[in-house]
Design a protein around this motif. Structure first.
Motif, PDB file in Angstrom:
ATOM      1  N   ASP A 195       0.779  -1.233  -0.079  1.00  0.00           N
ATOM      2  CA  ASP A 195      -0.157   0.135   0.065  1.00  0.00           C
ATOM      3  C   ASP A 195       0.979   1.195  -0.041  1.00  0.00           C
ATOM      4  OD1 ASP A 195      -2.408   1.974   2.198  1.00  0.00           O
ATOM      5  OD2 ASP A 195      -2.677   1.122   0.226  1.00  0.00           O
ATOM      6  N   GLY A 196       0.581   2.282  -1.045  1.00  0.00           N
ATOM      7  CA  GLY A 196       1.491   3.350  -0.859  1.00  0.00           C
ATOM      8  C   GLY A 196       2.535   3.163  -1.837  1.00  0.00           C
ATOM      9  N   TYR A 209      -7.614  -0.980 -19.047  1.00  0.00           N
ATOM     10  CA  TYR A 209      -8.850  -1.281 -18.257  1.00  0.00           C
ATOM     11  C   TYR A 209      -8.273  -2.110 -17.133  1.00  0.00           C
ATOM     12  CZ  TYR A 209     -12.261   0.120 -21.823  1.00  0.00           C
ATOM     13  OH  TYR A 209     -13.149   0.788 -22.560  1.00  0.00           O
ATOM     14  N   ARG A 210      -9.063  -2.453 -16.137  1.00  0.00           N
ATOM     15  CA  ARG A 210      -8.882  -3.650 -15.219  1.00  0.00           C
ATOM     16  C   ARG A 210     -10.003  -3.959 -14.811  1.00  0.00           C
ATOM     17  NH1 ARG A 210      -7.608   0.997 -10.074  1.00  0.00           N
ATOM     18  NH2 ARG A 210      -9.823   1.520  -9.798  1.00  0.00           N
ATOM     19  N   GLN A 211      -9.624  -5.240 -14.288  1.00  0.00           N
ATOM     20  CA  GLN A 211     -11.044  -6.184 -13.684  1.00  0.00           C
ATOM     21  C   GLN A 211     -10.568  -6.957 -12.670  1.00  0.00           C
ATOM     22  OE1 GLN A 211     -12.229  -9.023 -16.511  1.00  0.00           O
ATOM     23  NE2 GLN A 211     -14.079  -9.371 -15.461  1.00  0.00           N
ATOM     24  N   ALA A 212     -11.274  -6.387 -11.429  1.00  0.00           N
ATOM     25  CA  ALA A 212     -10.922  -7.001 -10.100  1.00  0.00           C
ATOM     26  C   ALA A 212     -11.852  -8.161 -10.002  1.00  0.00           C
ATOM     27  CB  ALA A 212     -11.227  -5.987  -9.083  1.00  0.00           C
ATOM     28  N   ALA A 213     -11.601  -9.331  -9.186  1.00  0.00           N
ATOM     29  CA  ALA A 213     -12.170 -10.538  -8.972  1.00  0.00           C
ATOM     30  C   ALA A 213     -13.673 -10.235  -8.607  1.00  0.00           C
ATOM     31  CB  ALA A 213     -11.599 -11.164  -8.021  1.00  0.00           C
ATOM     32  N   ASP A 219      -7.061  -0.967  -6.007  1.00  0.00           N
ATOM     33  CA  ASP A 219      -6.259  -0.949  -7.231  1.00  0.00           C
ATOM     34  C   ASP A 219      -6.061  -2.538  -7.664  1.00  0.00           C
ATOM     35  OD1 ASP A 219      -4.649   2.048  -6.241  1.00  0.00           O
ATOM     36  OD2 ASP A 219      -6.515   1.727  -7.548  1.00  0.00           O
ATOM     37  N   THR A 220      -6.159  -3.291  -6.697  1.00  0.00           N
ATOM     38  CA  THR A 220      -6.002  -4.731  -7.146  1.00  0.00           C
ATOM     39  C   THR A 220      -6.823  -5.095  -8.076  1.00  0.00           C
ATOM     40  OG1 THR A 220      -5.013  -5.154  -4.835  1.00  0.00           O
ATOM     41  CG2 THR A 220      -5.887  -7.267  -6.483  1.00  0.00           C
ATOM     42  N   VAL A 240      -1.990  -5.120  -4.384  1.00  0.00           N
ATOM     43  CA  VAL A 240      -1.559  -4.294  -3.607  1.00  0.00           C
ATOM     44  C   VAL A 240      -1.876  -4.786  -2.005  1.00  0.00           C
ATOM     45  CG1 VAL A 240      -1.755  -1.889  -2.850  1.00  0.00           C
ATOM     46  CG2 VAL A 240      -2.195  -2.208  -5.276  1.00  0.00           C
ATOM     47  N   SER A 241      -1.016  -5.043  -1.440  1.00  0.00           N
ATOM     48  CA  SER A 241      -1.171  -5.545  -0.092  1.00  0.00           C
ATOM     49  C   SER A 241      -1.374  -4.323   1.012  1.00  0.00           C
ATOM     50  CB  SER A 241       0.049  -6.646   0.359  1.00  0.00           C
ATOM     51  OG  SER A 241       1.206  -5.692   0.396  1.00  0.00           O
TER      52      SER A 241
END
Length: 126
Positions: free
Chosen positions: A14-15, A37-41, A89-90, A124-125
């Motif tokens: 994170d950050g 583009y993005r696709q989260a679970a 953002d993951t 991102v953790s």
């Protein structure tokens, strides 16, 4: 068949920051616009940033001030600099390219782009 190839994804705290890159696998026709583009679970694919043929850049509200899209549409190469990353953002990030000028219109997104990449995972953790 020519497609796009992304790189630069990975695991970050994170950050932190990451820079995604995208380029064609071979010779490609003249491109007008490129996008990320993005696709989260469990979610639908969403546009993150757009680089139009006229040089204009646009972003979804959640990434404004943190992400920067840049590139050379004539070479069908595009980058996404991601700073101050957050857990939300993951996602799997995809680049897209299209030769049609309508692809550069933000209000028409999402559209069916002519070329897509296979996606690169960004985690991102917290």
């Amino acid at each position: 068949q020519v497609h796009l190839v992304e790189s630069g994804g990975g695991l970050v705290q994170d950050g932190g920051s990451l820079r995604l890159s995208c380029a064609p696998s071979g010779s490609i026709e003249t491109i007008y616009s490129m996008a990320w583009y993005r696709q989260a679970a469990g979610n639908q694919r969403e546009i993150v940033a757009l680089l139009s043929g006229n040089g204009r850049t646009q972003y979804i509200d959640s990434v404004k001030g943190r992400f920067t899209i840049s590139g050379d549409n004539a070479k069908a190469t595009v980058y996404l600099q991601m700073n101050d990353l957050k857990s939300e953002d993951t996602a799997v990030y995809y680049c897209a390219a299209d030769p049609n000028s309508r692809s550069g219109d933000w209000v028409l997104q999402p559209i069916s782009y002519e070329y897509w990449g296979q996606g690169t995972q960004v985690t991102v953790s917290s």
